[in-house]
Design a protein around this motif. Structure first.
Motif, PDB file in Angstrom:
ATOM      1  N   LEU A 182     -35.414 -48.973  64.656  1.00 16.51           N
ATOM      2  CA  LEU A 182     -34.018 -48.538  64.544  1.00 16.51           C
ATOM      3  C   LEU A 182     -33.935 -47.194  63.810  1.00 16.51           C
ATOM      4  O   LEU A 182     -33.145 -46.323  64.201  1.00 16.51           O
ATOM      5  CB  LEU A 182     -33.211 -49.609  63.815  1.00 16.51           C
ATOM      6  CG  LEU A 182     -31.709 -49.336  63.673  1.00 16.51           C
ATOM      7  CD1 LEU A 182     -31.076 -49.206  65.042  1.00 16.51           C
ATOM      8  CD2 LEU A 182     -31.036 -50.447  62.894  1.00 16.51           C
ATOM      9  N   THR A 183     -34.758 -47.003  62.764  1.00 14.45           N
ATOM     10  CA  THR A 183     -34.712 -45.704  62.082  1.00 14.45           C
ATOM     11  C   THR A 183     -35.177 -44.590  63.009  1.00 14.45           C
ATOM     12  O   THR A 183     -34.691 -43.471  62.926  1.00 14.45           O
ATOM     13  CB  THR A 183     -35.594 -45.669  60.817  1.00 14.45           C
ATOM     14  OG1 THR A 183     -36.953 -45.806  61.207  1.00 14.45           O
ATOM     15  CG2 THR A 183     -35.234 -46.729  59.826  1.00 14.45           C
ATOM     16  N   VAL A 184     -36.117 -44.905  63.901  1.00 14.40           N
ATOM     17  CA  VAL A 184     -36.630 -43.870  64.807  1.00 14.40           C
ATOM     18  C   VAL A 184     -35.589 -43.521  65.861  1.00 14.40           C
ATOM     19  O   VAL A 184     -35.307 -42.343  66.119  1.00 14.40           O
ATOM     20  CB  VAL A 184     -37.932 -44.356  65.480  1.00 14.40           C
ATOM     21  CG1 VAL A 184     -38.376 -43.368  66.533  1.00 14.40           C
ATOM     22  CG2 VAL A 184     -39.012 -44.552  64.454  1.00 14.40           C
ATOM     23  N   VAL A 185     -34.980 -44.548  66.463  1.00 13.40           N
ATOM     24  CA  VAL A 185     -34.027 -44.299  67.543  1.00 13.40           C
ATOM     25  C   VAL A 185     -32.685 -43.812  66.988  1.00 13.40           C
ATOM     26  O   VAL A 185     -32.034 -42.955  67.581  1.00 13.40           O
ATOM     27  CB  VAL A 185     -33.836 -45.579  68.392  1.00 13.40           C
ATOM     28  CG1 VAL A 185     -32.769 -45.384  69.446  1.00 13.40           C
ATOM     29  CG2 VAL A 185     -35.147 -45.954  69.048  1.00 13.40           C
ATOM     30  N   GLY A 186     -32.297 -44.342  65.814  1.00 14.40           N
ATOM     31  CA  GLY A 186     -30.989 -43.995  65.271  1.00 14.40           C
ATOM     32  C   GLY A 186     -30.927 -42.579  64.712  1.00 14.40           C
ATOM     33  O   GLY A 186     -29.900 -41.931  64.798  1.00 14.40           O
ATOM     34  N   ARG A 187     -32.026 -42.101  64.128  1.00 13.95           N
ATOM     35  CA  ARG A 187     -32.081 -40.753  63.560  1.00 13.95           C
ATOM     36  C   ARG A 187     -30.865 -40.434  62.705  1.00 13.95           C
ATOM     37  O   ARG A 187     -30.113 -39.502  62.974  1.00 13.95           O
ATOM     38  CB  ARG A 187     -32.180 -39.710  64.670  1.00 13.95           C
ATOM     39  CG  ARG A 187     -33.495 -39.744  65.390  1.00 13.95           C
ATOM     40  CD  ARG A 187     -33.694 -38.488  66.188  1.00 13.95           C
ATOM     41  NE  ARG A 187     -32.622 -38.208  67.116  1.00 13.95           N
ATOM     42  CZ  ARG A 187     -32.463 -38.825  68.277  1.00 13.95           C
ATOM     43  NH1 ARG A 187     -33.310 -39.764  68.624  1.00 13.95           N
ATOM     44  NH2 ARG A 187     -31.467 -38.523  69.071  1.00 13.95           N
ATOM     45  N   GLY A 188     -30.649 -41.212  61.652  1.00 16.96           N
ATOM     46  CA  GLY A 188     -29.561 -40.908  60.727  1.00 16.96           C
ATOM     47  C   GLY A 188     -28.274 -41.598  61.113  1.00 16.96           C
ATOM     48  O   GLY A 188     -27.409 -41.827  60.279  1.00 16.96           O
ATOM     49  N   GLY A 189     -28.106 -41.947  62.381  1.00 15.63           N
ATOM     50  CA  GLY A 189     -26.877 -42.629  62.794  1.00 15.63           C
ATOM     51  C   GLY A 189     -27.131 -44.092  63.097  1.00 15.63           C
ATOM     52  O   GLY A 189     -26.565 -44.632  64.041  1.00 15.63           O
ATOM     53  N   GLU A 190     -27.996 -44.738  62.293  1.00 16.36           N
ATOM     54  CA  GLU A 190     -28.355 -46.125  62.601  1.00 16.36           C
ATOM     55  C   GLU A 190     -27.132 -47.025  62.678  1.00 16.36           C
ATOM     56  O   GLU A 190     -27.092 -47.969  63.443  1.00 16.36           O
ATOM     57  CB  GLU A 190     -29.309 -46.689  61.546  1.00 16.36           C
ATOM     58  CG  GLU A 190     -30.709 -46.156  61.616  1.00 16.36           C
ATOM     59  CD  GLU A 190     -30.874 -45.009  60.669  1.00 16.36           C
ATOM     60  OE1 GLU A 190     -29.860 -44.606  60.073  1.00 16.36           O
ATOM     61  OE2 GLU A 190     -31.998 -44.512  60.534  1.00 16.36           O
ATOM     62  N   ARG A 191     -26.128 -46.722  61.840  1.00 18.20           N
ATOM     63  CA  ARG A 191     -24.968 -47.607  61.812  1.00 18.20           C
ATOM     64  C   ARG A 191     -24.299 -47.648  63.182  1.00 18.20           C
ATOM     65  O   ARG A 191     -23.737 -48.650  63.574  1.00 18.20           O
ATOM     66  CB  ARG A 191     -23.957 -47.124  60.775  1.00 18.20           C
ATOM     67  CG  ARG A 191     -24.278 -47.581  59.367  1.00 18.20           C
ATOM     68  CD  ARG A 191     -23.041 -47.554  58.497  1.00 18.20           C
ATOM     69  NE  ARG A 191     -22.083 -48.534  58.917  1.00 18.20           N
ATOM     70  CZ  ARG A 191     -20.912 -48.263  59.467  1.00 18.20           C
ATOM     71  NH1 ARG A 191     -20.558 -47.014  59.672  1.00 18.20           N
ATOM     72  NH2 ARG A 191     -20.100 -49.216  59.809  1.00 18.20           N
ATOM     73  N   ASP A 192     -24.312 -46.508  63.886  1.00 13.46           N
ATOM     74  CA  ASP A 192     -23.575 -46.430  65.148  1.00 13.46           C
ATOM     75  C   ASP A 192     -24.479 -46.595  66.365  1.00 13.46           C
ATOM     76  O   ASP A 192     -24.036 -46.391  67.484  1.00 13.46           O
ATOM     77  CB  ASP A 192     -22.849 -45.087  65.240  1.00 13.46           C
ATOM     78  CG  ASP A 192     -21.877 -44.929  64.084  1.00 13.46           C
ATOM     79  OD1 ASP A 192     -21.175 -45.902  63.803  1.00 13.46           O
ATOM     80  OD2 ASP A 192     -21.836 -43.855  63.477  1.00 13.46           O
TER      81      ASP A 192
END
Lengths: 504, 98
Positions: A356-366
């Protein structure tokens, strides 16, 4: 080098028995000095991260050394236990902490969060967990729980720029402190009823004085269960969980979902089995209901989630339910199943959050499930690892999650809890409804745009974390014997100390 | 001496604390109620220690240390949230939902 027997009533004996914890505490204090000196740049923070990792690895080595040839207690285990359960759980917490530190190093730099104390807090929380899994006295377990909780409150709000993190931290703090007060009141009532806080002596007192119907003791157990219900996020005490997991920085969420929950379960299992075994008619029913409701509610609400981080939060509530099934059985097999599942659960949760940290790149919440569309064609290895984590969380045959769940099932059946076993199977089938869409999105849907996933790249330590956890899950899925045997062996050791001595 | 009454007072104090946490909306007052709960438990320990030996009194010191640590961290978190929202009303903590 390590004495064969230690006298836990003497300071020197206690020091030997606590060597792994003492080492890690000393290491944290040293690191605190390092941080006081070097805290200005991202490189300094990286250095502290590496040193923390080194400290955790050495502690893990010490724990394993003790596991292999640890000292036996001379007489009663007064404050700290010297059994395999302590070392096994400590190893799980340390593995969880190592993985969390590893994914944090890249994350903190990317999000430009410059707080070198972050790593110290993870280390301190780990020390608390080790005392929770190893304490032989209710007060030691309580102090370990507080050491862990206070550190994790801060970790949840470590990103001071984020209003979401601040809100998560406040919610977690208020409800966590509320739960601690209940737990403490439970300890006070048990102390009042039995006159002691030592787990073994509580067991002896209950059996010898015939306290099975004592109102004070039953009230104490109820309070204890409420407190632990909050800490393990069992329904109906789960309200804080999705919000806090959602708002906290993702590596912290991984740490909370994996290690913090594992520690609460370790402490709960030890107290129920080692001290309150004669009261099992009282707590079995309560934990039975907690387990059943938690499994159903956690999985049903997870079905409605579109955002992955929140979905994983609800899924972790469901998994707390599965672990409670193992607690309900209260047998050696149940303990073994808990140990095995806690290890597997740590690996798969941290792995999923790392992706999730890799795919979210700072926008994990969304990050929505749709954001995984077409990941299979653009980043095949990442998609493969995510598939392993999702299938393992689901309990699909061939992954470690399946073996763990099957083991919990057999513990429930052995304890004649067929209805609970049925609920567990039903809840697992339900959970396919939210794990499988992630896999479908990755392989069966086209990327949203041509530029999707171009930036998605696992770098440095995160890549290692994802690779190692995925491989271990597959390995334990097809060849679980070594770990299972270990879990069985340690599961057998966790029982009232009086009975262990008799059977030796 | 006075074991029964002490335990009753402790139970009442604990209940007031629980009620306060559930009813009050200001985060600092909620936290004060949690402190009240911890101190109610301390009263139980002290009362029981008369009969059961010094152990209970020692536990109280540990609890006081824990409460102090919690207060430090809790108030710091409240300052952090006040800087974002200019309010400590827990009903306004509604960003995270879904």
């Amino acid at each position: 080098m390590i004495p064969a027997y230690v006298d836990l009533s003497e300071a020197s004996g206690l020091l030997v028995a606590l060597l792994p914890e003492v080492f890690l505490t000393g290491w944290v204090l040293l690191l605190l000095l390092v941080v006081a000196w070097q805290h200005r740049s991202a490189e300094d923070q990286q250095l502290v991260g590496r040193l923390s990792l080194a400290g955790l690895v050495v502690t893990l080595a010490l724990v394993i050394l003790y596991w292999l040839r640890g000292p036996e207690p001379e007489g009663l285990e007064l404050m700290i236990a010297l059994d395999g359960f302590r070392y096994a759980t400590a190893a799980v917490f340390l593995i969880g902490a190592i993985l969390a530190v590893a994914i944090s190093m890249h994350y903190l730099r990317r999000e430009s969060i410059l707080v070198p104390e972050y790593y110290l807090l993870i280390l301190l929380a780990t020390i608390g967990m080790m005392f929770m899994g190893g304490g032989a006295d209710l007060v030691v377990i309580f102090l370990g729980l507080e050491l862990m909780s206070v550190a994790v409150y801060v970790l949840a709000g470590i990103n001071r720029r984020s209003i979401f993190a601040a809100e998560a931290a406040l919610k977690y703090f208020l409800l966590g402190a509320f739960a601690s007060a209940f737990l403490l009141y439970g300890i006070a009532l048990i102390y009042g009823a039995t006159g002691t806080t030592n787990l073994t002596l509580v067991y002896v007192q209950i059996s010898a004085m015939g306290l099975q119907t004592d109102v004070m003791l039953i009230a104490g157990i109820a309070m204890l269960l409420v407190g632990f219900g909050f800490k393990v996020a069992a329904v109906p005490f789960h309200m804080w969980t999705p919000d806090v997991y959602d708002g906290a920085p993702t590596p912290v969420t991984a740490f909370m979902a994996a290690a913090v929950k594992a520690a609460a379960f370790a402490a709960l299992m030890r107290i129920l089995v080692q001290a309150l075994a004669p009261m099992d008619s009282v707590w079995t029913e309560a934990v039975w209901w907690l387990a059943a409701i938690t499994m159903v509610v956690g999985n049903v609400i997870a079905l409605a989630q579109r955002r992955l981080k929140r979905m994983l939060a609800y899924s972790s509530i469901g998994h707390a339910g599965y672990l409670l099934v193992a607690v309900t059985s209260g047998t050696d097999l149940g303990t073994a199943a808990l140990l095995y599942y806690v290890l597997v659960y740590t690996l798969m949760t941290v792995g999923a959050f790392a992706i999730l940290t890799v795919v979210g790149r700072g926008g994990e919440r969304d990050t929505r499930i749709d954001d995984f569309n077409g990941l299979g064609s653009r980043r095949p290895w990442l998609a493969f690892a995510m598939t392993v984590f999702m299938l393992s969380l689901l309990g699909f045959p061939g992954t470690a999650g399946f073996i763990g769940k099957w083991y919990i099932l057999s513990a429930a059946v052995q304890a004649d809890q067929f209805k609970l076993a049925v609920v567990l199977v039903g809840a697992s089938i339900l959970s396919a409804g939210y794990y499988l869409p992630v896999i479908m999105a990755m392989y069966m849907k086209d990327p949203v745009s041509d530029t999707a996933h171009v930036e998605t790249r696992a770098v440095g330590a995160v890549r290692w974390v994802i690779g190692v956890t995925a491989m271990l899950l597959l390995l334990f899925g097809v060849w679980p014997n070594a770990v299972l045997d270990l879990a069985k062996e340690e599961g057998r050791q966790l029982r009232p100390a009086v009975l262990v001595t008799v059977s030796r | 001496m006075l074991l029964g009454p002490s335990l009753t007072v402790s139970l009442i104090l604990f209940s007031i604390g629980v009620a306060g946490v559930l009813i009050r909306r200001n985060a600092i007052i909620v936290f004060m109620c949690i402190e009240l709960m911890l101190n109610a438990v301390n009263l139980s320990f002290i009362a029981l220690a008369q009969q059961l030996g010094r152990e209970g009194q020692v536990i109280v010191f540990f609890v006081m240390a824990v409460a102090a640590a919690e207060a430090t961290v809790g108030l710091a978190i409240m300052i952090a949230i006040y800087r974002h929202k200019n309010s400590l009303n827990v009903t306004e903590l509604n960003l995270l939902r879904g």
